[in-house]
Write an enzyme that holds these catalytic residues in place. Structure first.
Site, mmCIF file in Angstrom:
data_model
loop_
_atom_site.group_PDB
_atom_site.id
_atom_site.type_symbol
_atom_site.label_atom_id
_atom_site.label_comp_id
_atom_site.label_asym_id
_atom_site.label_seq_id
_atom_site.Cartn_x
_atom_site.Cartn_y
_atom_site.Cartn_z
ATOM 1 N N PHE A 69 0.825 -1.224 0.000
ATOM 2 C CA PHE A 69 0.000 0.000 0.000
ATOM 3 C C PHE A 69 0.855 1.268 0.000
ATOM 4 O O PHE A 69 1.924 1.309 0.585
ATOM 5 C CB PHE A 69 -0.821 0.049 1.298
ATOM 6 C CG PHE A 69 -2.199 -0.540 1.213
ATOM 7 C CD1 PHE A 69 -2.854 -0.715 0.016
ATOM 8 C CD2 PHE A 69 -2.852 -0.908 2.378
ATOM 9 C CE1 PHE A 69 -4.135 -1.253 -0.039
ATOM 10 C CE2 PHE A 69 -4.132 -1.437 2.347
ATOM 11 C CZ PHE A 69 -4.772 -1.613 1.135
ATOM 12 N N GLU A 70 0.286 2.337 -0.584
ATOM 13 C CA GLU A 70 0.847 3.697 -0.468
ATOM 14 C C GLU A 70 2.308 3.787 -0.906
ATOM 15 O O GLU A 70 3.110 4.508 -0.322
ATOM 16 C CB GLU A 70 0.720 4.221 0.978
ATOM 17 C CG GLU A 70 -0.612 3.972 1.642
ATOM 18 C CD GLU A 70 -1.764 4.692 0.954
ATOM 19 O OE1 GLU A 70 -1.536 5.451 0.014
ATOM 20 O OE2 GLU A 70 -2.914 4.473 1.364
ATOM 21 N N GLY A 71 2.639 3.050 -1.943
ATOM 22 C CA GLY A 71 4.035 2.996 -2.396
ATOM 23 C C GLY A 71 4.730 1.854 -1.681
ATOM 24 O O GLY A 71 4.749 1.808 -0.453
#
Length: 589
Positions: free
Chosen positions: A399-401
């Site tokens: 997630f999120e990079g």
């Protein structure tokens, strides 16, 4: 007026621990918001757990609307649009307390965070008035659409296009977004597309618009109670007034929102880590083998101790970072700069947000794994919550990079800021080269945790030494040396974590005295010495990879001098920590 602490500057300066935000500093109102969130999760969400895990969309939306009734959907929305506009400490506490709600925490978090905040931070007045009041109540649910089948970490490689109509009234958008949280029931989608195939921009798209289709649910390893579907856009006519901010500014929105998401993810990981410790300590006391509870076995105690120390570090990191953001935001508001938003405060701490993300996700992964191990075969059975915590935790490293991308961003952002003259990184590195010629490590220490303070300082010197060697050797080509950048990132993470724990404990000692802070002092000793060992190892690996011959031997000698310290019996310290946790049956400070 005191200037805010610059993002990343902790690597170059000694921390003023009295200025660091810690959980012991929570105000009454902040604790009340945390308690309200906890009561909502335990009273409303957990009783519906089986329905939520079975993807009952109606129940999820119903609970989101109930959360809206008590203000949880509008915590970071300005009051004029129906929100509470709470401080960053309060919103972080909400994120942490939501974690016990498992997949529902993700549904709510995606709505209030990456789904709603782009409009809060970057929307026009008309957009805010149109969408925020409904998002605050849960009348409308939001989703964030960045990832595509061919672009994940390379977000700017997106292929979704937006073409302005001949009459200039709307954009025609075509493309497919993948892995969209809340997609099955979302009403408002924040979508990234390239105007004319080149200018990365952001649009607010409504589910009711013709050409919007949601694909089938993905069958996931974990977070099964959250909706994850593709979003298909076929000749969707989006009014020009639904362009968010300006054409070509989509990357600014995306990266700021990702910073927010990374930080909030760490707060959620913290909540899950605390729950895993509570479940594991209770089970270890209840489970008997060979005629006694397994909590009396040293290897189980070691696991509980390490889980607790790592959570103490993460707890300290998350609220230190929240405090930095809040302070930065207050400075902005005092200066009354035109157009400044909370996003700018968070952008200042992009390095710290990435550190939170990596540390939070990997801390929880380790703790979830150990929780299952403590439960033995029962940990593999769905009836026990640790089984789900284990499965749900895995996505956080993606997630999120991904954590790999974030590890490149951490030192990369530091170097970029140094090159812009925002941080005196190179000057510090050059000054250290002269200092090392006559450097003599301190041999005596006075006061509690004095040696630990020295170790944190020396860890920063080690980072500057090997980082300086890397920059001198590779210069602008250093971005291709991903293994070295990853090592530098891990040093920065270890230093930020151990320093955060140190600052928190020192502050606690001043307020309560050493006796009442003794447990925190023990955890800090273990945290700092473990972090220092890691920094030393990483530095050695880097030097061996970069140099050879006499130059390598010289720098290894300098590293050895910087690494000199008194041995610490961490086995005994961890047994002391475990005793406290086993007795309390929960994470305890």
């Amino acid at each position: 007026m005191t200037k805010y602490v610059a993002g990343g500057s902790y690597m170059l300066n000694e921390v003023n621990y009295q200025s660091v935000m810690t959980p012991e500093d929570f105000q009454t109102e902040q604790r009340m918001i945390a308690e309200t969130t906890k009561e909502f999760i335990e009273g409303e969400v957990i009783p519906c757990d089986e329905e939520l895990e079975a993807l009952n969309y109606e129940r999820t939306v119903e609970l989101l609307q109930k959360a809206g009734e008590i203000g949880l959907l509008g915590a970071e929305v300005p009051e004029e649009y129906g929100g509470l506009d709470v401080d960053k400490i309060s919103s972080t506490l909400i994120s942490e307390r939501l974690a016990k709600g498992s997949s529902f925490a993700l549904s709510l978090g995606a709505h209030v965070g990456i789904g709603s905040l782009p409009i809060v931070y970057f929307g026009s007045e008309a957009q805010k008035e149109k969408y925020l009041p409904a998002l605050v109540t849960g009348e409308k649910i939001a989703a964030y659409c960045l990832t595509e089948p061919s672009s994940g970490s390379d977000a700017l490689g997106a292929k979704t296009t937006a073409v302005l109509s001949e009459d200039g009234e709307y954009y025609v958008i075509n493309g497919t977004k993948q892995y969209i949280t809340n997609a099955a029931f979302a009403d408002v989608f924040i979508v990234y597309a390239k105007v004319n195939g080149t200018e990365f921009s952001t649009f607010i798209i409504e589910r009711s618009m013709e050409g919007v289709t949601v694909g089938p649910e993905e069958k996931k390893m974990g977070i099964k109670g959250s909706s994850t579907c593709p979003l298909i856009l076929e000749d969707v006519r989006v009014p020009v007034e639904n362009l968010l901010w300006d054409i070509g500014k989509g990357h600014v929105i995306a990266f700021n929102i990702l910073n927010i998401g990374r930080f909030k993810l760490a707060a959620g990981c913290l909540g899950a880590a605390k729950e895993a410790i509570e479940l594991s300590a209770h089970y270890a006391n209840e489970r008997t083998q060979f005629g006694k509870s397994i909590s009396s076995f040293p290897l189980i105690q070691k696991k509980l101790a390490e889980m607790t120390v790592n959570t103490y570090v993460l707890d300290s990191v998350v609220y230190r970072t929240a405090g930095l953001m809040e302070e930065r935001l207050n400075q902005v508001e005092e200066q009354q700069d035109v157009g400044t938003t909370s996003a700018k405060a968070i952008a200042e701490y992009a390095i710290e947000c990435s550190i939170n993300k990596v540390l939070g996700s990997e801390t929880l992964d380790h703790i979830a794994d150990e929780a299952v191990q403590i439960h033995g075969g029962y940990g593999f059975i769905q009836e026990y919550k640790v089984e789900r915590i284990y499965r749900d935790s895995r996505i956080n490293r993606i997630f999120e990079g991904t954590n790999e991308i974030n590890r490149l961003l951490i030192p990369g952002t530091l170097l970029k800021r140094a090159m812009k003259g925002e941080l005196p990184l190179m000057e510090k590195a050059q000054a250290l080269q002269k200092e090392l010629l006559s450097f003599v490590p301190a041999r005596t220490f006075s006061g509690a945790l004095d040696e630990e303070r020295h170790l944190i300082d020396r860890a920063k010197k080690i980072f500057l030494m090997v980082g300086g060697v890397a920059v001198q050797k590779y210069q602008l080509q250093i971005e291709k040396e991903q293994e070295l950048l990853s090592h530098l990132a891990d040093m920065m993470i270890a230093i930020y974590g151990s320093e955060s724990a140190y600052a928190r404990t020192m502050k606690m000692m001043d307020a309560k005295g050493e006796e009442k802070a003794s447990h925190a002092m023990t955890m800090t000793k273990v945290a700092v010495h473990d972090a220092f060992t890691k920094v030393e190892m990483l530095a050695k690996e880097m030097l061996i990879a970069m140099e050879e011959g006499d130059l390598l031997r010289t720098n290894l000698s300098l590293l050895k001098k910087l690494s000199r310290r008194s041995p610490v019996n961490t086995i005994t310290l961890k047994r002391q920590i475990a005793e406290k946790v086993v007795t309390a049956e929960k994470f305890i400070v």
